[in-house]
Enzyme design. Sequence first.
Site, PDB file in Angstrom:
ATOM      1  N   CYS A 113       3.178   1.869  -1.806  1.00  0.00           N
ATOM      2  CA  CYS A 113       4.083   1.214  -0.861  1.00  0.00           C
ATOM      3  C   CYS A 113       3.397  -0.021  -0.294  1.00  0.00           C
ATOM      4  O   CYS A 113       2.210   0.031   0.045  1.00  0.00           O
ATOM      5  CB  CYS A 113       4.411   2.200   0.263  1.00  0.00           C
ATOM      6  N   GLU A 156      12.858   3.788  -1.182  1.00  0.00           N
ATOM      7  CA  GLU A 156      13.381   2.765  -0.259  1.00  0.00           C
ATOM      8  C   GLU A 156      14.360   3.378   0.742  1.00  0.00           C
ATOM      9  O   GLU A 156      14.371   3.021   1.915  1.00  0.00           O
ATOM     10  CB  GLU A 156      14.052   1.615  -1.033  1.00  0.00           C
TER      11      GLU A 156
HETATM   12 ZN    ZN Z   1       7.625   1.727   0.688  1.00  0.00          ZN
END
Ligand code: ZN
Length: 186
Positions: A113, A156
């Site tokens: 991420c 997401e």
């Molecule tokens: Zn992320």
Amino acid sequence: MFARSLNKIFNQNPQKLTVYQLGNPALREVAKPIDDVHDREIQQLIDQMLVTLKDSNGVGLAAPQVGRSLQLVIVASHPNQRYPHAPQMEPTAMINPKIISRSGETEKGWEGCLSVPMIRGLVSRDRQIEVEYTDRHGDLKVTRLTDFVARIFQHEYDHLEGKVFLDRVENTLDLATEEEYQKLWQ
Ligand code: ZN
């Protein structure tokens, strides 16, 4: 007419945005729905997120990651340094997305991420999902996503609910640094 031409000027050189990092409370907020997709600020935000994603070698980005508590994600799978085996697709902005159905068949896979730099974790996700979203032109879309793209979407989507992938890692043994993760693929 004036608004339209101004809009063009506005979007010509979208600025890269700062990606908020783990620990920032913005990443833990539940994002609000977007009322007007055609709003100039929303369209500009989409352009800025696309530029930010490209610049960071990312395959997905959610608005809360750039400090905007809005239900907007970009899914942009493509093979790159960070994800050498990612399938190629056109970067897609998804507004007010929802998961309509899940296959129930799950698979563990490595995730990273942009808000959690240098860390990878094994996360279980549904292999196939059906999703509904509004695209940047205001059209409602329903589509089926599989495997890596389904994984990106679920990652997401979690950001919109104030979650990060680390929350879904079942065991600390399923964590690796970016460097060790890259060795797995060499
Ligand atoms: Zn992320």
